[in-house]
Design a protein around this motif. Sequence first.
Motif, mmCIF file in Angstrom:
data_model
loop_
_atom_site.group_PDB
_atom_site.id
_atom_site.type_symbol
_atom_site.label_atom_id
_atom_site.label_comp_id
_atom_site.label_asym_id
_atom_site.label_seq_id
_atom_site.Cartn_x
_atom_site.Cartn_y
_atom_site.Cartn_z
ATOM 1 N N ILE A 68 30.694 -3.301 -10.327
ATOM 2 C CA ILE A 68 29.702 -2.998 -11.518
ATOM 3 C C ILE A 68 28.620 -3.896 -11.245
ATOM 4 N N ASP A 69 28.816 -5.230 -11.227
ATOM 5 C CA ASP A 69 27.820 -6.287 -11.143
ATOM 6 C C ASP A 69 26.986 -5.933 -9.614
ATOM 7 N N SER A 73 22.897 -5.141 -10.320
ATOM 8 C CA SER A 73 21.758 -6.220 -9.925
ATOM 9 C C SER A 73 20.981 -5.552 -8.896
ATOM 10 N N THR A 74 19.828 -6.258 -9.216
ATOM 11 C CA THR A 74 18.653 -5.727 -8.288
ATOM 12 C C THR A 74 18.281 -6.944 -7.209
ATOM 13 N N ILE A 94 21.736 -0.985 -6.082
ATOM 14 C CA ILE A 94 22.448 -0.074 -5.192
ATOM 15 C C ILE A 94 22.562 1.283 -5.967
ATOM 16 N N ALA A 95 22.832 1.152 -7.027
ATOM 17 C CA ALA A 95 22.905 2.592 -8.262
ATOM 18 C C ALA A 95 21.842 3.394 -7.761
ATOM 19 N N ASP A 96 20.666 2.759 -7.839
ATOM 20 C CA ASP A 96 19.309 3.413 -7.488
ATOM 21 C C ASP A 96 19.145 4.247 -6.363
ATOM 22 N N ALA A 97 19.699 3.377 -5.395
ATOM 23 C CA ALA A 97 20.067 3.899 -3.930
ATOM 24 C C ALA A 97 20.676 5.175 -3.860
#
Length: 127
Positions: A68-69, A73-74, A94-97
């Motif tokens: 999750i961390d 994080s960006t 990473i979630a956006d990717a």
Amino acid sequence: MASVRKDDVWDSMRKGAQELVEKEPLLGGFVYSKILNQPTFERSLAFMLATKLASSTVLASQWNDLIIDALTSTAEEEKSMGGRGSPAPGTGSIADAARADLRAILSRDPACPSYTHAFLFFKAFQG
């Protein structure tokens, strides 16, 4: 008060997951654990990765917190916290990717009917 971000990929995944469970009830436990019981896309992705990495040495719940961390994080946050070097190739999380990957799969693969199917069954996410 924090603003709530509209997440079209997550909304579509949840809708598709509900439809999949209605169509294929035997997949209910699998779909609920991966998507429908998770509050956000990040939590869903973290749960999937944590269960894949879990072992008798490091439990899924321990992996989940670390993942999750990392997912949220960006590169800008990392750099502002003393990270070295320039962020490349992007500065998003990473979630956006992962969301961008799902969008690309859905737009480029005619065999993929939904974000839900890509997330649950395609090798890029299940590999």
